[in-house]
Design a protein around this motif. Structure first.
Motif, PDB file in Angstrom:
ATOM      1  N   ILE A 130       1.085  -1.164  -0.047  1.00 32.15           N
ATOM      2  CA  ILE A 130      -0.061   0.158  -0.206  1.00 32.15           C
ATOM      3  C   ILE A 130       1.355   1.191   0.126  1.00 32.15           C
ATOM      4  O   ILE A 130       1.832   1.535   0.997  1.00 32.15           O
ATOM      5  CB  ILE A 130      -0.846   0.024   1.109  1.00 32.15           C
ATOM      6  CG1 ILE A 130      -1.792  -1.209   0.892  1.00 32.15           C
ATOM      7  CG2 ILE A 130      -1.856   1.158   1.342  1.00 32.15           C
ATOM      8  CD1 ILE A 130      -2.556  -1.253   2.603  1.00 32.15           C
ATOM      9  N   LYS A 131       0.571   2.349  -0.623  1.00 27.34           N
ATOM     10  CA  LYS A 131       1.858   3.426  -0.956  1.00 27.34           C
ATOM     11  C   LYS A 131       0.538   4.905  -1.373  1.00 27.34           C
ATOM     12  O   LYS A 131      -0.362   4.829  -1.812  1.00 27.34           O
ATOM     13  CB  LYS A 131       2.126   2.962  -2.588  1.00 27.34           C
ATOM     14  CG  LYS A 131       3.113   1.499  -2.418  1.00 27.34           C
ATOM     15  CD  LYS A 131       3.862   1.923  -3.369  1.00 27.34           C
ATOM     16  CE  LYS A 131       5.043   0.541  -4.219  1.00 27.34           C
ATOM     17  NZ  LYS A 131       6.036   0.416  -3.410  1.00 27.34           N
ATOM     18  N   LEU A 132       1.574   5.714  -0.729  1.00 29.23           N
ATOM     19  CA  LEU A 132       0.901   6.745  -0.602  1.00 29.23           C
ATOM     20  C   LEU A 132       1.743   7.129  -2.182  1.00 29.23           C
ATOM     21  O   LEU A 132       3.074   7.593  -2.733  1.00 29.23           O
ATOM     22  CB  LEU A 132       1.884   7.542   0.492  1.00 29.23           C
ATOM     23  CG  LEU A 132       1.533   9.118   0.309  1.00 29.23           C
ATOM     24  CD1 LEU A 132      -0.699   9.839   0.897  1.00 29.23           C
ATOM     25  CD2 LEU A 132       1.919  10.227   1.599  1.00 29.23           C
ATOM     26  N   LEU A 133       0.355   7.777  -2.676  1.00 30.30           N
ATOM     27  CA  LEU A 133       0.873   8.378  -4.489  1.00 30.30           C
ATOM     28  C   LEU A 133       0.846  10.010  -4.083  1.00 30.30           C
ATOM     29  O   LEU A 133      -0.295  10.622  -3.717  1.00 30.30           O
ATOM     30  CB  LEU A 133       0.174   7.717  -5.442  1.00 30.30           C
ATOM     31  CG  LEU A 133       0.111   8.326  -6.756  1.00 30.30           C
ATOM     32  CD1 LEU A 133       1.763   7.866  -7.160  1.00 30.30           C
ATOM     33  CD2 LEU A 133      -0.851   8.050  -7.810  1.00 30.30           C
ATOM     34  N   ILE A 134       1.961  11.039  -5.086  1.00 29.48           N
ATOM     35  CA  ILE A 134       1.424  11.797  -4.808  1.00 29.48           C
ATOM     36  C   ILE A 134       2.489  11.907  -5.779  1.00 29.48           C
ATOM     37  O   ILE A 134       3.433  12.115  -6.586  1.00 29.48           O
ATOM     38  CB  ILE A 134       2.895  13.492  -3.551  1.00 29.48           C
ATOM     39  CG1 ILE A 134       2.476  12.929  -2.848  1.00 29.48           C
ATOM     40  CG2 ILE A 134       2.270  14.496  -4.467  1.00 29.48           C
ATOM     41  CD1 ILE A 134       3.291  13.299  -1.295  1.00 29.48           C
ATOM     42  N   GLN A 135       0.452  12.842  -7.087  1.00 28.52           N
ATOM     43  CA  GLN A 135       1.302  13.243  -8.347  1.00 28.52           C
ATOM     44  C   GLN A 135       1.221  14.576  -8.334  1.00 28.52           C
ATOM     45  O   GLN A 135       0.512  15.471  -7.816  1.00 28.52           O
ATOM     46  CB  GLN A 135       0.342  12.790  -8.994  1.00 28.52           C
ATOM     47  CG  GLN A 135       0.340  10.813  -9.456  1.00 28.52           C
ATOM     48  CD  GLN A 135      -1.132  10.804 -10.321  1.00 28.52           C
ATOM     49  OE1 GLN A 135      -1.988  10.985  -9.553  1.00 28.52           O
ATOM     50  NE2 GLN A 135      -0.792  10.096 -10.949  1.00 28.52           N
ATOM     51  N   GLU A 150       6.773   2.214   4.922  1.00 28.33           N
ATOM     52  CA  GLU A 150       8.655   3.430   4.595  1.00 28.33           C
ATOM     53  C   GLU A 150       7.894   3.779   5.216  1.00 28.33           C
ATOM     54  O   GLU A 150       9.086   4.804   6.502  1.00 28.33           O
ATOM     55  CB  GLU A 150       8.928   3.606   3.394  1.00 28.33           C
ATOM     56  CG  GLU A 150      10.683   4.479   3.870  1.00 28.33           C
ATOM     57  CD  GLU A 150      10.635   4.499   1.992  1.00 28.33           C
ATOM     58  OE1 GLU A 150      11.452   5.598   1.883  1.00 28.33           O
ATOM     59  OE2 GLU A 150      10.272   3.445   1.015  1.00 28.33           O
ATOM     60  N   LEU A 151       7.089   4.851   4.787  1.00 33.02           N
ATOM     61  CA  LEU A 151       6.905   6.288   5.674  1.00 33.02           C
ATOM     62  C   LEU A 151       6.473   6.003   7.561  1.00 33.02           C
ATOM     63  O   LEU A 151       7.056   6.789   8.490  1.00 33.02           O
ATOM     64  CB  LEU A 151       5.204   6.477   6.028  1.00 33.02           C
ATOM     65  CG  LEU A 151       5.331   7.498   4.707  1.00 33.02           C
ATOM     66  CD1 LEU A 151       3.759   7.809   3.787  1.00 33.02           C
ATOM     67  CD2 LEU A 151       5.741   8.545   4.485  1.00 33.02           C
ATOM     68  N   PHE A 152       5.519   5.190   7.953  1.00 34.03           N
ATOM     69  CA  PHE A 152       5.519   4.412   9.699  1.00 34.03           C
ATOM     70  C   PHE A 152       7.033   4.827   9.804  1.00 34.03           C
ATOM     71  O   PHE A 152       7.334   4.650  11.408  1.00 34.03           O
ATOM     72  CB  PHE A 152       4.138   4.160   9.818  1.00 34.03           C
ATOM     73  CG  PHE A 152       3.543   4.593   9.979  1.00 34.03           C
ATOM     74  CD1 PHE A 152       2.682   4.766  10.934  1.00 34.03           C
ATOM     75  CD2 PHE A 152       2.980   4.317   8.561  1.00 34.03           C
ATOM     76  CE1 PHE A 152       1.874   5.256  11.118  1.00 34.03           C
ATOM     77  CE2 PHE A 152       1.536   4.804   8.124  1.00 34.03           C
ATOM     78  CZ  PHE A 152       0.624   5.510  10.342  1.00 34.03           C
ATOM     79  N   ASN A 163      11.934  14.568   2.897  1.00 32.36           N
ATOM     80  CA  ASN A 163      12.205  14.720   1.411  1.00 32.36           C
ATOM     81  C   ASN A 163      11.908  13.169   0.902  1.00 32.36           C
ATOM     82  O   ASN A 163      13.117  12.874   0.945  1.00 32.36           O
ATOM     83  CB  ASN A 163      13.947  15.464   1.200  1.00 32.36           C
ATOM     84  CG  ASN A 163      13.460  16.953   2.069  1.00 32.36           C
ATOM     85  OD1 ASN A 163      12.737  17.538   2.842  1.00 32.36           O
ATOM     86  ND2 ASN A 163      14.393  17.569   1.785  1.00 32.36           N
ATOM     87  N   TYR A 164      11.960  13.613  -0.564  1.00 29.48           N
ATOM     88  CA  TYR A 164      11.597  12.231  -1.092  1.00 29.48           C
ATOM     89  C   TYR A 164      11.402  12.614  -2.806  1.00 29.48           C
ATOM     90  O   TYR A 164      11.277  13.970  -2.700  1.00 29.48           O
ATOM     91  CB  TYR A 164      10.071  12.227  -1.233  1.00 29.48           C
ATOM     92  CG  TYR A 164       9.855  10.892  -0.032  1.00 29.48           C
ATOM     93  CD1 TYR A 164      10.765  10.217   0.105  1.00 29.48           C
ATOM     94  CD2 TYR A 164       9.245  11.590   0.931  1.00 29.48           C
ATOM     95  CE1 TYR A 164      10.636   8.527   0.866  1.00 29.48           C
ATOM     96  CE2 TYR A 164       9.060  10.671   1.883  1.00 29.48           C
ATOM     97  CZ  TYR A 164      10.275   9.328   2.414  1.00 29.48           C
ATOM     98  OH  TYR A 164       9.661   7.777   3.250  1.00 29.48           O
ATOM     99  N   PRO A 165      12.131  12.329  -3.053  1.00 27.64           N
ATOM    100  CA  PRO A 165      12.711  12.593  -4.960  1.00 27.64           C
ATOM    101  C   PRO A 165      11.416  12.471  -5.107  1.00 27.64           C
ATOM    102  O   PRO A 165      10.773  11.346  -5.136  1.00 27.64           O
ATOM    103  CB  PRO A 165      13.154  11.930  -5.521  1.00 27.64           C
ATOM    104  CG  PRO A 165      13.147  10.665  -4.089  1.00 27.64           C
ATOM    105  CD  PRO A 165      13.270  11.028  -3.325  1.00 27.64           C
ATOM    106  N   VAL A 166      11.162  13.296  -6.464  1.00 28.69           N
ATOM    107  CA  VAL A 166       9.783  13.318  -7.602  1.00 28.69           C
ATOM    108  C   VAL A 166      10.335  12.757  -8.753  1.00 28.69           C
ATOM    109  O   VAL A 166      11.509  13.353  -9.316  1.00 28.69           O
ATOM    110  CB  VAL A 166       9.766  14.598  -7.834  1.00 28.69           C
ATOM    111  CG1 VAL A 166       8.387  14.376  -8.568  1.00 28.69           C
ATOM    112  CG2 VAL A 166       8.972  15.456  -6.764  1.00 28.69           C
TER     113      VAL A 166
END
Length: 139
Positions: A75-80, A101-103, A119-122
């Motif tokens: 289960i992933k968080l998706l940010i577009q 990974e987030l938790f 921070n995460y790479p886009v």
């Protein structure tokens, strides 16, 4: 079923690709946040009209997730990230990060601290980093 609250704040993005450079027009960017791309979980930020390739939102999305989801790498968080254009929107990058990974990243925080900045790479397709997302993760 035991649940947890997942509060994500999109603070900003930095150095996104300027998809309008050939038109010499302003880049107006917004983001869509969802769990795994599920439209029922989708939240949309306001359009940043000032920051160009370095948009700022300070937009918070809150989700309630099952305890099993917190441990799932599926289960992933998706940010577009999208650029607003007259007749269409252009996808200028995205990031996908598992809830596990987030938790895991925030489990080291002591009680009461709540959240920390990440921070995460886009990415855009298989390309290398097209910018950087700055936000706060699980509370």
């Amino acid at each position: 079923m035991e649940c947890r609250e997942l509060e994500i704040t999109l603070i900003s993005a930095q150095n996104l690709e300027n998809v309008r450079i050939s038109f010499k027009k302003r880049v107006r960017v917004y983001a869509k946040i969802s769990l795994g791309g599920n439209l029922r979980t989708q939240n949309t930020t306001p359009v940043d009209k000032e920051g160009q390739t370095n948009p700022v939102w300070n937009f918070t999305a809150v989700y309630t997730v099952g305890k099993h989801a917190v441990k799932s790498h599926e289960i992933k968080l998706l940010i577009q990230f999208f650029c607003v254009r007259t007749s269409q929107e252009t996808n200028i990058g995205e990031l996908n990060v598992s809830l596990a990974e987030l938790f895991d990243r925030f489990s080291a925080l002591s009680k009461g601290e709540g959240a920390a900045k990440v921070n995460y790479p886009v990415k855009r397709g298989d390309d290398d980093s097209q910018g950087e997302y700055v936000g706060r993760g699980p509370s």
